[in-house]
Scaffold this active site. Structure first.
Site, short mmCIF file in Angstrom:
data_model
loop_
_atom_site.label_atom_id
_atom_site.label_comp_id
_atom_site.label_asym_id
_atom_site.label_seq_id
_atom_site.Cartn_x
_atom_site.Cartn_y
_atom_site.Cartn_z
N HIS A 286 0.72 -1.45 -0.20
CA HIS A 286 0.30 -0.33 -0.16
C HIS A 286 0.81 1.13 -0.18
O HIS A 286 0.29 2.22 -0.69
CB HIS A 286 -0.76 -0.13 0.85
CG HIS A 286 -1.86 1.30 1.55
ND1 HIS A 286 -1.57 2.21 1.81
CD2 HIS A 286 -3.03 1.52 1.15
CE1 HIS A 286 -2.46 3.13 2.11
NE2 HIS A 286 -3.21 3.02 1.02
N CYS A 662 -3.89 -1.60 -15.91
CA CYS A 662 -4.02 -0.33 -14.74
C CYS A 662 -2.85 -0.57 -13.56
O CYS A 662 -2.34 0.37 -12.52
CB CYS A 662 -4.69 0.13 -14.34
SG CYS A 662 -6.06 -1.00 -13.18
#
Length: 725
Positions: A286, A662
């Site tokens: 993250h 993506c």
């Protein structure tokens, strides 16, 4: 001295130094081949992505001697300045010396040219003055070699009793800025074509031009190392919570946010910080993904350091720091440094602009950006992004008071309660989308519906639960019970993505309404309507997409009727599960576009958690199990094969289907070559990687054309086959 060496060899090896020249030669050859596996060579290959299997070569040549008195010398010359790119002879030499003396640092070398001597402030004579005849001949040969090889040359030479001998020449290493100038100048000089100039620039090296970097002249006191997750360097006071980072930013103080690992709840603090350091996580964790998207320097997985959050201490190599102490992180090298370190600020020169202009003319794929905020979108457009390929809507919910509204929705007892909270969130989402559409007016914007499991929005520690329960007027025990009920053992494969949309369709309806109302507002404000591309995440079954798409289409019809205008839009899905790739021909009956989410597709194909992979992937690389981290550079043979299958099957059903990528691989040059080979329409990457992707996409077209014309293998196939099994 020779006798002394011979006696040492006999003493150490128990046998005399061989006198047979053939035995001596084979001993030298064996030593060179053995050096391929030396620690230094292994490190160099790792830094420059050179496969171990390529092997090395040996060049055998006669010896000349630069140590035969003051009429002899040895040196190294560059046909252009490797730091600046200026077209002038550059280099150093030593009188009465051998080549090793120049590079070993035993003696201080002298400048080859008078210009170089003056600029360095040296009082020792240059080769141009000391040996004018040899210098004149060297200058002539340097010019001839550069003209022949059509590139800046790195040359080694020896002068033996006044006679010049050329030992070797090769393309010279240069800084990125020098590479830009040399390539552009050689185009202007009609030496190379624009396409060749584009091929001369290493895409990944553009990071040097886009971020602040540490001045190479300063000394570094390294107190920890990790993974270079997001390039650039940053200095600031250390803080241990997102809230402290926000407070410090509001007070005008620069900080580095330290976390064991980050979560979406830390977004506001990450945005406020100058840089981010975590002790856990990999290159697609993250912290790494978000930092790259924001253009913030980040080092992750710094396992040599320990964060003591309770006592607000950072324990590094030989040092313990407390909150408020200053550190510097180098996100390009993965280093943590003590104190404030001098930086060099980025400058995008005219040469950069010309190279990118030539690259844009050559490439076929468009380059979009992964952007969640208007600031990200503006940065991406300034770097040449041609739309948004991924907007992660959940990031909009973590700033300010929005997290409280999100928690109210999650903690509601029934649909009525959830809808009440969603009504409050609607204007927040609409405002964000309107701002994004205004920035990207006239360009496509792909918006991913809510993806993460709901528990990520809830408090975790007892202290956080106490704070949230007080703010919401809710019993702490009841809140803890609700948090525990939503906890998932494997959330990456749990109640997330389209599964949330099916369980709670009211969330989809709110997000769809926000998107379409924002499209109407932006069209009125800018006069250039965007075409929203609504992406449903984690679809594995066509029936899942059918269910969610029906809700989206219904809301679209309602908003168009209310606004009295037509809105063009697409509904598609993110292919991130192997089943979706294999059933792409069926899913394409409902989906109008596919976007390959290669982060999760890599996880689900390999069965590896990207957050935990850093614990063993380096071992795999070191032991030759794999060559590259599959979360950094695409696994062509496995994950890539699934993408190829999905692309072919999807277009078999819908021949005009738009295909893009993506995941983090959208900014990786080698992965971009693969995307070009299989005919994807676009790649999407973090804003600061947009120029890298533009250049890599152009190089993919040029090298594929060269391969087609010469019958050679493509660059992607030639470069490596990292997962041969």
């Amino acid at each position: 001295m020779v006798s002394l060496y011979k006696s040492i060899i006999e003493e150490e090896l128990g046998e005399e130094f061989p006198q047979d020249p053939e035995v001596q030669l084979w001993g030298a050859v064996g030593a060179v081949f053995s050096s391929w596996m030396s620690a230094r060579a292994v490190t160099y290959r790792h830094l420059h992505n050179i496969p171990e299997g390529w092997g090395t070569a040996i060049n055998i040549q006669a010896m000349v001697f630069g140590n035969h008195g003051n009429s002899s010398a040895t040196g190294v010359a560059f046909t252009r300045n490797p730091s600046t790119g200026d077209k002038s002879l550059y280099g150093e030499f030593l009188v009465n010396a051998q080549g090793e003396d120049v590079v070993a640092g035993i003696r201080t070398p002298q400048s080859i040219t008078e210009e170089g001597r003056i600029s360095s402030g040296s009082e020792r004579p240059s080769m141009e003055k000391l040996m004018p005849d040899a210098f004149k001949e060297l200058s002539r040969i340097c010019a001839e070699l550069e003209e022949h090889y059509r590139d800046m040359q790195d040359i080694e030479f020896t002068i033996e009793r006044g006679k010049l001998w050329m030992l070797q020449t090769r393309a010279g290493k240069r800084s990125t800025r020098a590479a830009m100038k040399i390539a552009v100048d050689m185009v202007d000089e009609k030496v190379i074509t624009e396409e060749e100039a584009v091929l001369r620039i290493e895409p990944s090296s553009l990071d040097q031009l886009l971020h602040p970097t540490i001045d190479p002249r300063v000394s570094r006191e390294v107190i920890g190392t990790g993974l270079p997750a997001s390039p650039g360097a940053a200095t600031g006071e250390i803080v241990f919570t997102a809230e402290e980072a926000v407070t410090a930013s509001e007070e005008g103080r620069k900080v580095i946010l330290l976390r064991v690992e980050t979560s979406p709840e830390d977004i506001h603090g990450m945005h406020a910080a100058e840089g981010i350091l975590t002790t856990r996580g990999g290159m697609t964790s993250h912290a790494a993904v978000v930092a790259r998207g924001m253009g913030i320097p980040c080092v992750v997985g710094a396992g040599s350091m320990r964060i003591d959050a309770r006592n607000e201490r950072l324990i590094g190599v030989g040092v313990t720091l407390k909150k408020g102490d200053v550190i510097t992180i180098d996100g390009s090298a993965g280093q943590v440094l003590k104190g404030d370190v001098q930086m060099i600020q980025p400058e995008l020169s005219g040469d950069f602009g010309r190279i990118m202009q030539w690259a844009d003319r050559a490439r076929r794929m468009t380059v979009r950006t992964n952007a969640d905020t208007p600031a990200d979108a503006r940065a991406a457009r300034s770097f040449g992004a041609e739309g948004i390929g991924l907007c992660r809507t959940e990031h909009m919910f973590f700033e300010g008071d929005r997290i409280h509204l999100m928690r109210e929705m999650i903690l509601a007892e029934d649909e009525t309660g959830r809808r009440a909270a969603l009504d409050s969130l609607l204007p927040v989402q609409r405002h964000y989308f309107t701002s994004l559409f205004n920035v990207m007016h006239g360009l496509p914007v792909t918006i991913r519906l809510l993806d993460p499991p709901l528990h990520e929005f809830l408090p975790k520690t007892d202290e956080e639960i106490a704070d949230v329960s007080a703010a919401m007027g809710m019993d702490a025990a009841a809140l803890r019970q609700r948090v525990d009920a939503l906890h998932e053992f494997n959330p990456m494969l749990g109640h997330r993505g389209c599964r949330l949309a099916i369980s709670y369709p009211e969330i989809v309806e709110m997000q769809a309404r926000a998107i379409f109302e924002a499209a109407v507002a932006a069209a009125h404000e800018t006069g250039a309507a965007v075409v929203p591309e609504i992406m449903v995440p984690l679809v594995g079954l066509r029936s899942e997409l059918d269910y969610v798409k029906e809700r989206i289409d219904t809301i679209a019809g309602d908003v168009m009727a209310e606004a009295g205008m037509r809105i063009d839009y697409l509904v598609g899905t993110m292919i991130e599960l192997p089943r979706a790739a294999l059933r792409a021909h069926i899913i394409a009956e409902a989906a109008e576009f596919f976007s390959f989410g290669t982060n999760d597709l890599t996880q689900t194909t390999f069965g590896i958690s990207r957050d935990d992979a850093s614990a063993f992937i380096p071992t795999y690389q070191r032991k030759g199990i794999i060559e590259h981290d599959p979360f950094i550079s695409l696994d062509f043979d496995g994950v890539g094969e699934l993408i190829r299958i999905a692309a072919e099957r999807g277009r078999r059903t819908r021949n005009d289907m738009k295909l893009g990528i993506c995941g983090e691989h959208g900014g990786d040059p080698v992965s971009i070559h693969f995307c070009e080979e299989i005919g994807l329409d676009y790649v999407s990457c973090s804003p600061f990687r947009v120029p890298i992707a533009r250049l890599a996409a152009a190089q993919a077209v040029i090298t594929n054309d060269i391969a087609a014309n010469t019958g050679a293998r493509s660059r992607t196939g030639l470069a490596r086959t990292p997962y041969p099994s």
